[in-house]
Design a protein around this motif. Structure first.
Motif, PDB file in Angstrom:
ATOM      1  N   ASN A 176       6.558  19.035  -6.608  1.00 35.80           N
ATOM      2  CA  ASN A 176       6.562  19.223  -8.060  1.00 35.80           C
ATOM      3  C   ASN A 176       5.238  19.803  -8.549  1.00 35.80           C
ATOM      4  OD1 ASN A 176       6.663  18.835 -10.924  1.00 35.80           O
ATOM      5  ND2 ASN A 176       8.171  17.229 -10.629  1.00 35.80           N
ATOM      6  N   ILE A 177       4.136  19.285  -8.027  1.00 34.69           N
ATOM      7  CA  ILE A 177       2.816  19.778  -8.421  1.00 34.69           C
ATOM      8  C   ILE A 177       2.658  21.256  -8.052  1.00 34.69           C
ATOM      9  CG2 ILE A 177       0.344  19.559  -7.950  1.00 34.69           C
ATOM     10  CD1 ILE A 177       0.853  16.521  -7.641  1.00 34.69           C
ATOM     11  N   LEU A 202       1.571  13.276 -14.577  1.00 26.65           N
ATOM     12  CA  LEU A 202       0.326  13.657 -15.237  1.00 26.65           C
ATOM     13  C   LEU A 202       0.116  15.163 -15.181  1.00 26.65           C
ATOM     14  CD1 LEU A 202      -2.111  10.863 -13.957  1.00 26.65           C
ATOM     15  CD2 LEU A 202      -0.893  10.967 -16.119  1.00 26.65           C
ATOM     16  N   VAL A 203       0.398  15.752 -14.021  1.00 23.75           N
ATOM     17  CA  VAL A 203       0.233  17.197 -13.879  1.00 23.75           C
ATOM     18  C   VAL A 203       1.186  17.938 -14.814  1.00 23.75           C
ATOM     19  CG1 VAL A 203       0.514  19.139 -12.290  1.00 23.75           C
ATOM     20  CG2 VAL A 203      -0.679  17.070 -11.531  1.00 23.75           C
ATOM     21  N   ILE A 252       0.826  -1.216   0.000  1.00 21.99           N
ATOM     22  CA  ILE A 252       0.000   0.000   0.000  1.00 21.99           C
ATOM     23  C   ILE A 252       0.863   1.270   0.000  1.00 21.99           C
ATOM     24  CG2 ILE A 252      -1.636   1.355   1.368  1.00 21.99           C
ATOM     25  CD1 ILE A 252      -3.124  -1.201   1.974  1.00 21.99           C
ATOM     26  N   PRO A 253       1.889   1.364   0.845  1.00 25.94           N
ATOM     27  CA  PRO A 253       2.756   2.550   0.744  1.00 25.94           C
ATOM     28  C   PRO A 253       3.466   2.648  -0.601  1.00 25.94           C
ATOM     29  CG  PRO A 253       3.060   1.460   2.862  1.00 25.94           C
ATOM     30  CD  PRO A 253       2.250   0.528   2.012  1.00 25.94           C
ATOM     31  N   ALA A 254       3.868   1.498  -1.162  1.00 23.10           N
ATOM     32  CA  ALA A 254       4.533   1.518  -2.466  1.00 23.10           C
ATOM     33  C   ALA A 254       3.580   2.030  -3.540  1.00 23.10           C
ATOM     34  CB  ALA A 254       5.039   0.122  -2.835  1.00 23.10           C
ATOM     35  N   ILE A 255       2.324   1.552  -3.502  1.00 21.75           N
ATOM     36  CA  ILE A 255       1.319   2.007  -4.468  1.00 21.75           C
ATOM     37  C   ILE A 255       1.068   3.498  -4.301  1.00 21.75           C
ATOM     38  CG2 ILE A 255      -1.106   1.832  -5.137  1.00 21.75           C
ATOM     39  CD1 ILE A 255      -0.947  -1.158  -4.371  1.00 21.75           C
ATOM     40  N   ALA A 256       0.912   3.928  -3.045  1.00 20.32           N
ATOM     41  CA  ALA A 256       0.645   5.348  -2.776  1.00 20.32           C
ATOM     42  C   ALA A 256       1.793   6.218  -3.280  1.00 20.32           C
ATOM     43  CB  ALA A 256       0.435   5.568  -1.282  1.00 20.32           C
ATOM     44  N   GLY A 257       3.027   5.795  -3.021  1.00 27.55           N
ATOM     45  CA  GLY A 257       4.175   6.565  -3.456  1.00 27.55           C
ATOM     46  C   GLY A 257       4.288   6.621  -4.968  1.00 27.55           C
ATOM     47  N   MET A 258       4.066   5.485  -5.622  1.00 30.25           N
ATOM     48  CA  MET A 258       4.173   5.443  -7.081  1.00 30.25           C
ATOM     49  C   MET A 258       3.033   6.216  -7.736  1.00 30.25           C
ATOM     50  SD  MET A 258       5.521   1.586  -7.815  1.00 30.25           S
ATOM     51  CE  MET A 258       6.022   1.987  -9.489  1.00 30.25           C
ATOM     52  N   LEU A 259       1.846   6.150  -7.162  1.00 31.19           N
ATOM     53  CA  LEU A 259       0.734   6.935  -7.694  1.00 31.19           C
ATOM     54  C   LEU A 259       1.024   8.425  -7.567  1.00 31.19           C
ATOM     55  CD1 LEU A 259      -2.427   4.967  -6.495  1.00 31.19           C
ATOM     56  CD2 LEU A 259      -1.627   5.267  -8.841  1.00 31.19           C
ATOM     57  N   ALA A 260       1.638   8.793  -6.440  1.00 32.97           N
ATOM     58  CA  ALA A 260       2.001  10.212  -6.261  1.00 32.97           C
ATOM     59  C   ALA A 260       2.978  10.651  -7.346  1.00 32.97           C
ATOM     60  CB  ALA A 260       2.610  10.427  -4.878  1.00 32.97           C
ATOM     61  N   MET A 261       3.967   9.795  -7.652  1.00 31.59           N
ATOM     62  CA  MET A 261       4.915  10.126  -8.708  1.00 31.59           C
ATOM     63  C   MET A 261       4.229  10.189 -10.067  1.00 31.59           C
ATOM     64  SD  MET A 261       8.381   8.055  -7.695  1.00 31.59           S
ATOM     65  CE  MET A 261       9.291   8.874  -9.000  1.00 31.59           C
ATOM     66  N   SER A 262       3.278   9.277 -10.290  1.00 30.22           N
ATOM     67  CA  SER A 262       2.534   9.288 -11.546  1.00 30.22           C
ATOM     68  C   SER A 262       1.688  10.543 -11.672  1.00 30.22           C
ATOM     69  CB  SER A 262       1.637   8.052 -11.647  1.00 30.22           C
ATOM     70  OG  SER A 262       2.401   6.886 -11.704  1.00 30.22           O
ATOM     71  N   VAL A 263       1.102  10.963 -10.550  1.00 32.61           N
ATOM     72  CA  VAL A 263       0.257  12.155 -10.576  1.00 32.61           C
ATOM     73  C   VAL A 263       1.067  13.372 -10.987  1.00 32.61           C
ATOM     74  CG1 VAL A 263      -1.039  13.763  -9.132  1.00 32.61           C
ATOM     75  CG2 VAL A 263      -1.506  11.319  -8.982  1.00 32.61           C
ATOM     76  N   TYR A 264       2.308  13.499 -10.456  1.00 33.90           N
ATOM     77  CA  TYR A 264       3.084  14.681 -10.840  1.00 33.90           C
ATOM     78  C   TYR A 264       3.497  14.609 -12.314  1.00 33.90           C
ATOM     79  CZ  TYR A 264       8.124  13.297 -10.738  1.00 33.90           C
ATOM     80  OH  TYR A 264       9.359  12.780 -10.995  1.00 33.90           O
TER      81      TYR A 264
END
Length: 464
Positions: free
Chosen positions: A181-182, A39-40, A25-37
């Motif tokens: 970054n965002i 995407l932004v 779950i932390p790995a997913i959360a961290g990777m999603l955060a990186m993906s979001v930036y």
């Protein structure tokens, strides 16, 4: 037992479902955060600069992939070696491996700065875009390569922190630069009117910010590992082992870079720079949809590596089976989203109807067999966690190099842009078949007889 050693020891004692959840779950959360930036970045560039800006970033992205490939090889290779050393109770050897990794991080950073001034123009000129897109691609990638040391340090230490079982802090080191970054994107891209270069500068500053936090983590004794200057002197035995185990990660990323170069060239030749921009948007969507599966893999790897080193094969087998089930579920969710709401996914990035229409077609074709990609994700990472470099290398190269690139080169001249899109599901099918062959061939490695005997014993006790 110290709290630092205890967090590593839990890899060999905590129930597998709870452990996989705690690490994934932390790995997913961290990777999603990186993906979001990411995407932004794309969203701001798309709206502030236009589809040419997205095409420029997409054109430069293969170089960024190479940089991440080097960091990924060092991080994943070192993490696999360290987790197995910790599982075997060899803490001093784990420190030696980690210290040599830090020496390599510094060396890679120096090489990145030199390459920024000597290699960027010649390499970008080979990619074949027009002058406007080429100039924007250069302004984006130059700050990125200058900050190579920050990217390498962040990627490498994140893998190591996960290897010792501290998934929560690994997540924090991914979320903080992503959020920063965002915040910085509109400042540099819009308010300072720096365009794609502003996106790159925001990214470098964000990665640099986390460097000091991670250094403090290791220096303050919160980690099971220690950076010892005397152990940073290069030891060929350690460098060789880390390099061999990390080679599949490097090959996978470099193969991705070569794939991007080939696809961009075919899209420019048979469709124009417009389709490079469309593919850039589709690629960002693909990245974020794959993140949950990559997070499961990252949660599984330290469990498998540690328990393999500790010879607790029953726990290792349980982690593999559970991970395969979870990624298969995510694969079906990704497939459903691409088939049902592709236009909504495209509209997140652009309101240009021509881009949306082309992207919807591309998404549906590229994700046509997405329900099987979870098997690909787990298989290559599994061999890497066990230190089995050769099969990990083959599976890492299979989709992009053995299947996708040849299919793109064959189909694009025949049916144009649609040939590029069709090559993706065809390559996925072939790569999954190869993964299943390896998993079946080596089932005794993943599910050894003592693990099967233990399973049968547990079933007998349950029915008694």
């Amino acid at each position: 037992m110290s709290s630092q050693k205890e967090q590593s020891a839990r890899l060999g004692s905590e129930p597998i479902p709870a452990l996989l959840k705690r690490l994934s779950i932390p790995a997913i959360a961290g990777m999603l955060a990186m993906s979001v930036y990411n995407l932004v970045d794309t969203i701001f560039i798309s709206y502030a600069v236009g589809i040419d800006g997205v095409a420029a970033v997409t054109l430069a992205f293969p170089l960024m992939i190479v940089m991440m490939a080097v960091a990924g090889a060092l991080g994943m290779g070192g993490a696999s070696v360290i987790s197995r050393r910790l599982g075997a109770g060899k803490e001093k050897e784990a420190d030696h491996v980690f210290s040599n990794m830090m020496m390599l991080v510094v060396l890679i950073g120096v090489i990145g700065v030199i390459g920024s001034y000597t290699l960027l123009n010649p390499v970008l000129q080979l990619f074949g875009a027009g002058d406007t897109v080429m100039a924007m691609a250069y302004s984006y990638i130059f700050p990125i390569t200058m900050g190579t040391i920050f990217f390498t340090f962040a990627f490498t230490t994140n893998a190591v922190i996960r290897a010792e079982g501290n998934a929560r802090f690994a997540m924090i080191t991914m979320i903080i630069p992503s959020v920063l970054n965002i915040i910085l994107d509109p400042v540099f891209i819009i308010w300072l009117n720096m365009g794609v270069q502003g996106a790159a500068i925001a990214t470098v500053i964000s990665q640099a910010s986390v460097t000091f936090m991670v250094l403090k983590y290791f220096i303050s004794g919160k980690s099971s590992l220690h950076i010892r200057p005397v152990l940073m002197l290069p030891v060929w035995r350690i460098i060789k082992e880390v390099s061999i185990v990390g080679m599949p990660a490097f090959a996978r990323q470099v193969a991705g870079s070569v794939m991007m170069i080939v696809i961009n060239a075919m899209l420019i030749r048979y469709g124009g720079e417009f389709y490079v921009g469309v593919f850039g948007v589709v690629q960002r969507i693909a990245m974020i949809t794959l993140m949950p599966m990559m997070g499961i893999l990252q949660g599984m790897q330290p469990i498998v590596g540690y328990n393999f080193g500790a010879r607790q094969f029953g726990r290792m087998s349980e982690a593999i089976k559970l991970s395969l089930k979870v990624v298969t579920l995510f694969s079906f969710l990704v497939f459903g989203a691409a088939m049902v709401i592709p236009d909504w996914l495209m509209r997140v990035f652009t309101q240009d109807q021509a881009v949306i229409d082309a992207g919807v077609d591309a998404l549906r074709i590229i994700f046509a067999v997405a329900f099987v990609i979870g098997i690909q994700v787990i298989s290559g990472g599994l061999y890497q966690a066990l230190g089995k470099a050769r099969p990990a290398l083959i599976l890492s190269m299979a989709r992009q190099v053995l299947f996708l690139i040849p299919l793109v080169l064959i189909l694009a001249p025949v049916i144009g842009v649609w040939g590029v899109w069709i090559a993706f599901p065809a390559a996925d099918i072939l790569a999954v078949l190869l993964s299943l062959y390896f998993l079946r061939r080596d089932r005794k490695l993943f599910f050894p007889p003592d693990a099967q005997a233990k399973k049968e014993e547990n079933l007998q006790e349950k029915h008694a």
